[in-house]
Design an enzyme around this catalytic site. Structure first.
Site, PDB file in Angstrom:
ATOM      1  N   GLU A 168      -3.414   5.752   3.645  1.00  0.00           N
ATOM      2  CA  GLU A 168      -3.078   5.323   2.679  1.00  0.00           C
ATOM      3  C   GLU A 168      -3.902   5.243   1.730  1.00  0.00           C
ATOM      4  OE1 GLU A 168      -0.878   2.311   5.799  1.00  0.00           O
ATOM      5  OE2 GLU A 168      -2.865   1.710   5.655  1.00  0.00           O
TER       6      GLU A 168
ATOM      7  N   GLY B  15      -0.919  -4.756  14.113  1.00  0.00           N
ATOM      8  CA  GLY B  15      -0.427  -4.717  13.617  1.00  0.00           C
ATOM      9  C   GLY B  15      -0.488  -4.091  11.839  1.00  0.00           C
ATOM     10  N   ASP B  16      -0.041  -2.844  11.876  1.00  0.00           N
ATOM     11  CA  ASP B  16      -0.753  -2.209  10.422  1.00  0.00           C
ATOM     12  C   ASP B  16       0.727  -1.396  10.094  1.00  0.00           C
ATOM     13  OD1 ASP B  16      -1.708  -0.656  11.585  1.00  0.00           O
ATOM     14  OD2 ASP B  16      -3.918  -1.589  11.213  1.00  0.00           O
TER      15      ASP B  16
ATOM     16  N   SER C  98      -1.360 -10.755   9.912  1.00  0.00           N
ATOM     17  CA  SER C  98      -2.764 -10.007   8.917  1.00  0.00           C
ATOM     18  C   SER C  98      -2.250  -8.543   8.657  1.00  0.00           C
ATOM     19  CB  SER C  98      -4.093 -10.650   9.316  1.00  0.00           C
ATOM     20  OG  SER C  98      -4.867  -9.903   8.507  1.00  0.00           O
TER      21      SER C  98
ATOM     22  N   ASP D 161      -9.257  -6.555  28.003  1.00  0.00           N
ATOM     23  CA  ASP D 161      -8.272  -5.105  27.307  1.00  0.00           C
ATOM     24  C   ASP D 161      -7.667  -4.215  28.352  1.00  0.00           C
ATOM     25  OD1 ASP D 161      -8.634  -2.478  25.603  1.00  0.00           O
ATOM     26  OD2 ASP D 161      -9.743  -3.562  24.549  1.00  0.00           O
TER      27      ASP D 161
ATOM     28  N   LYS E 287      -8.771   1.241  -2.746  1.00  0.00           N
ATOM     29  CA  LYS E 287      -9.388   1.647  -0.760  1.00  0.00           C
ATOM     30  C   LYS E 287      -8.689   2.562  -0.105  1.00  0.00           C
ATOM     31  CE  LYS E 287      -9.420  -0.802   3.311  1.00  0.00           C
ATOM     32  NZ  LYS E 287      -9.209  -2.094   3.692  1.00  0.00           N
TER      33      LYS E 287
ATOM     34  N   GLN F 133     -12.856  -3.424  16.272  1.00  0.00           N
ATOM     35  CA  GLN F 133     -12.529  -4.853  15.079  1.00  0.00           C
ATOM     36  C   GLN F 133     -13.518  -6.263  15.899  1.00  0.00           C
ATOM     37  OE1 GLN F 133     -11.840  -6.058  12.494  1.00  0.00           O
ATOM     38  NE2 GLN F 133     -11.031  -3.615  11.562  1.00  0.00           N
TER      39      GLN F 133
ATOM     40  N   THR G 149      -5.143  -5.103  18.756  1.00  0.00           N
ATOM     41  CA  THR G 149      -4.669  -3.552  19.648  1.00  0.00           C
ATOM     42  C   THR G 149      -4.245  -2.397  18.452  1.00  0.00           C
ATOM     43  OG1 THR G 149      -2.175  -3.818  20.047  1.00  0.00           O
ATOM     44  CG2 THR G 149      -4.153  -4.821  21.766  1.00  0.00           C
TER      45      THR G 149
ATOM     46  N   ARG H 146       0.585  -1.038   0.056  1.00  0.00           N
ATOM     47  CA  ARG H 146       0.463  -0.109  -0.277  1.00  0.00           C
ATOM     48  C   ARG H 146       0.803   0.977  -0.156  1.00  0.00           C
ATOM     49  NH1 ARG H 146      -3.695  -1.195   5.019  1.00  0.00           N
ATOM     50  NH2 ARG H 146      -2.046  -3.421   5.346  1.00  0.00           N
TER      51      ARG H 146
END
Length: 342
Positions: free
Chosen positions: A56, A226-227, A292, A161, A69, A140, A201, A45
């Site tokens: 992004e 983690g993204d 992912s 959490d 997207k 999510q 998270t 991306r």
């Protein structure tokens, strides 16, 4: 005219449809498109990072349909009254470049992310899995729980959490839907009986939410928090204990948990497992990890599934998005009423 699904119609489509049907349908469409992996253009991306967060673009094409997207990720947003993530997406015809379908994708991304997690878990988790630990119960979480139940029959959840309000929200939303929910006092406690672990998270830093010593043999881990560069959820020791599966390794090495590892550390792309080219789970004791980060093909799949599902219904509106003069060479002629100068 361009077909359009806005927020209100997206909400109406989800709430008046059978949500498990949507999640299973999305999973099947994503799996179908991953099985034709080589048909797609693939690129990491395109990201614009700022101190506030990231914006992004996620493009792909199968040479008949082009999709992209737009999505942001701003972890500090909830404290300021904004969503962490917002998104919209477009499908266009490759042969003429015209945008044909435009949709909100904040809700749709939550559905497709959950469907992708369930697809990976169906491939990689032990078939006898009955319990999922969820670390992180933000926006999510409910979608992840619903997808795991729709696809794998998982109904028992152990959740934790750092935000008690997020925990209470999750329990309030999910317990009436028949889930057996145990609220843990820390992340390690959620792992005691977990067959599947989902981490989600929003902290934009390197954190460690899974105590490596608490992992049980045979566990499957979905990491979806983690993204972006500098944002991970797992102690590197967890990665070294696991066989790692990813969507598109050039992107995941930049944004996923594996950004913490040597670039030569072996990983397996999930498409190669679906194609039968690489093994998935090979033993009941194996720890599998799906790192992912979300990939453009999943958004392509989600937009195509939505377009087909709402076609001809009143969920679908039309907007006048493309300037299309009668004479393609006379764009100025569309301004026929423009007063002459002088």
């Amino acid at each position: 005219m361009t077909s359009f699904i806005g927020v209100s119609d997206m909400v109406r489509w989800i709430t008046t449809s059978d949500v498990p049907r949507i999640l299973v349908g999305l999973m099947e469409r994503i799996e179908q498109d991953y099985r034709r992996w080589n048909s797609f253009d693939k690129t990491p991306r395109v990201a614009s990072h700022t101190p506030f967060g990231v914006i992004e673009l996620m493009p792909t094409s199968d040479h008949e349909i082009y999709a992209f997207k737009y999505v942001n990720g701003h972890p500090s947003n909830p404290a300021r009254g904004y969503q962490t993530v917002t998104a919209f997406g477009v499908l266009a015809d490759v042969h003429n470049g015209y945008p044909r379908f435009l949709a909100e994708m904040t809700l749709l991304t939550a559905l497709r992310t959950a469907a992708t997690s369930a697809m990976a878990a169906r491939l990689l988790a032990r078939p006898d899995s009955t319990t999922m630990a969820m670390i992180g119960t933000g926006s999510q979480a409910e979608f992840q729980a619903l997808a795991m139940r729709a696809v794998l029959g998982i109904n028992t959840l152990h959740v934790w959490d750092t935000d008690p309000d997020a925990l209470a929200k999750f329990v309030r939303n999910m317990r009436p839907r028949g889930f057996d929910i145990t609220v843990a006092s820390n992340s390690g406690e959620t792992l005691e009986a977990a067959d599947i672990i989902t981490t989600c998270t929003a902290e934009k830093s390197h954190i460690s939410v899974l105590p490596p010593e608490a992992l049980r043999p045979g566990t499957h881990i979905n990491t979806i928090g983690g993204d972006c560069p500098g944002k991970t959820e797992l102690d590197p020791r967890v990665l070294h204990l696991s066989d790692i599966f990813v969507e598109y390794s050039p992107q995941t090495r930049i944004e996923g948990e594996i950004q913490q590892l040597d670039p030569t550390h072996p990983v397996t792309e999930i498409a190669s497992v679906l194609a039968g080219q690489e093994p998935g789970r090979t033993s009941p004791e194996q720890i599998t990890l799906f790192d992912s980060v979300g990939f453009a093909i999943e958004d392509f799949s989600a937009l195509c599934y939505l377009r087909d599902d709402v076609a001809g219904t009143d969920y679908e509106k039309y907007i006048d998005l493309v300037a299309d003069p009668e004479d393609p060479k006379d764009l100025f002629g569309m301004l026929g009423s423009l007063s002459p100068v002088g």
